[in-house]
Design an enzyme around this catalytic site. Structure first.
Site, PDB file in Angstrom:
ATOM      1  N   ARG A  18      63.065  -4.559  55.432  1.00  0.00           N
ATOM      2  CA  ARG A  18      62.958  -6.000  55.201  1.00  0.00           C
ATOM      3  C   ARG A  18      62.926  -6.327  53.706  1.00  0.00           C
ATOM      4  NH1 ARG A  18      58.126  -9.088  58.140  1.00  0.00           N
ATOM      5  NH2 ARG A  18      56.928  -8.046  56.504  1.00  0.00           N
ATOM      6  N   LYS A  29      61.340 -12.883  53.094  1.00  0.00           N
ATOM      7  CA  LYS A  29      59.925 -12.923  52.689  1.00  0.00           C
ATOM      8  C   LYS A  29      59.880 -13.196  51.183  1.00  0.00           C
ATOM      9  CE  LYS A  29      55.540 -10.561  53.548  1.00  0.00           C
ATOM     10  NZ  LYS A  29      54.951 -11.625  54.396  1.00  0.00           N
ATOM     11  N   GLU A  50      56.224 -21.368  63.364  1.00  0.00           N
ATOM     12  CA  GLU A  50      55.292 -20.358  62.846  1.00  0.00           C
ATOM     13  C   GLU A  50      53.948 -20.979  62.535  1.00  0.00           C
ATOM     14  OE1 GLU A  50      56.073 -17.679  59.637  1.00  0.00           O
ATOM     15  OE2 GLU A  50      58.222 -17.731  59.940  1.00  0.00           O
TER      16      GLU A  50
END
Length: 364
Positions: free
Chosen positions: A98, A209, A245
């Site tokens: 990631r 992210k 989220e």
């Protein structure tokens, strides 16, 4: 017990920069330190000064595309003390993947996954050799490790110097470690409320992210806390109808029909590692798991348990969700049987108290 996050950085840090020849120039840096016992006995002023010296990276440019424009990304993973006295990492291969994809998503050279894994292992090992690590406590098992400690590992990117709008061609990667306890206070309220703020849109950076993604969630969470809630829940940007989220975590809902639903990623939601792990553990239990859109109305009428997952959050139950004055309370405001089982199983695997059937734990 260690706090959720602290700036009590461990002495060894790592940094690397992408060079002109396409290689990564790596180095480990040992910051000023005393023994763990001596540091624990220091007065507040002396300890603050020592931590300030560790949180100083003069080799990194202050004025750059990260500090000025938020062009940067990070990861969060943990090393867990085991019953046998060792330390193990939880699924660091997925963090490595990631992180590389996040860097490439920001149009910078991606950090190689094998270097990520090697650097993470080495920095934990070097700090452990100095005595900087938590020790396993049997008492942690009594509350499913809600009050347990671990080592938080924070890799992040930092760009070369720059002042104009630009992308990074020669980024740095830095890795620091720090002790960490429970992110959410397990003894406090766990109420959630929806926010009308928008976290991510299509064709944006929601799946990355990256630093900038956490500005709006931080504002939303603080606004929720000011109203007496623990967590803010984001809805979709188009209709403000579907759950997306929490402020820094993925959301799950156990419905009356026994199915477990988590919102589909749809390039806006972060592909959480604990999210994927819980989905697998639920399937192991024979539970029907669905990744799909779930409306706030369906949650209010059909959900019997709700919880959030994340590296920091672990598995944290939500006692209620409030939306436009309507509140759904789950399991009389207490942690549900299914949520407790997911918490027990996931934390048990991470701390070595449960069998690691999927090979998720990596030796340091």
């Amino acid at each position: 017990m260690a706090a959720g996050f602290t700036l009590a950085l461990y002495p060894w840090t790592y940094n690397s920069q992408f060079a002109e020849d396409g290689s990564w120039k790596e180095q480990f840096v040992e910051k000023p330190h005393k023994s763990p016992g001596e540091e624990a006995a220091m007065n507040a002023a002396a300890h603050k000064e020592l931590m300030g010296s560790r949180n100083s990276f003069p080799e990194l440019p202050m004025v750059n595309y990260t500090s000025q424009y938020g062009i940067g990304c990070f990861e969060g993973l943990k090393a867990f003390p085991q019953k046998d006295g060792s330390l193990k990492l939880f699924r660091p291969d997925l963090n490595a993947l990631r992180f590389r994809e996040s860097m490439e998503g920001l149009k910078m050279p991606g950090f190689p996954e094998e270097k990520f894994l090697a650097a993470v292992r080495e920095i934990v090992k070097r700090n452990e050799n100095l005595g900087f690590r938590p020790e396993y406590q049997n008492e942690w098992e009594k509350d499913n490790f809600l009050h347990a400690n671990s080592i938080y590992i924070r890799p992040f990117s930092w760009t070369e110097g720059g002042i104009g709008l630009n992308l990074s061609s020669h980024p740095y990667v830095v890795i620091i470690t720090t002790p960490v306890g429970s992110y959410f206070d397990p003894d406090a309220s766990s109420k959630a409320i929806t926010t009308d703020r928008v976290r991510a849109t299509d064709h944006g950076t929601g799946w990355i992210k990256c630093n900038a993604n956490y500005v709006i969630p931080t504002l939303a969470k603080k606004e929720a806390m000011a109203q007496g809630y623990m967590e803010a829940i984001f809805l979709d940007y188009k209709e403000q109808k579907y759950i997306e989220e929490g402020s820094s975590c993925n959301a799950f809902f156990l419905l009356k029909d026994g199915s477990l639903v988590t919102p589909a990623l749809e390039n806006r939601i972060l592909n959480g590692i604990n999210r994927r792990s819980v989905m697998q553990l639920a399937k192991d239990e024979g539970v029907k798991v669905e990744e799909r859109r779930i409306s706030i109305d369906e949650v209010l009428s059909e959900a019997v348990e709700c919880f959030v997952t994340g590296t920091a959050a672990g598995v944290s139950y939500i006692e209620s969700v409030t939306h436009q004055g309507k509140t759904a309370v789950f399991n009389n405001g207490k942690i549900g049987e299914f949520t407790a089982n997911m918490l027990h199983t996931l934390k048990g695997i991470q701390y070595g108290a449960e069998k690691d059937r999927h090979g998720w734990m990596f030796e340091v």
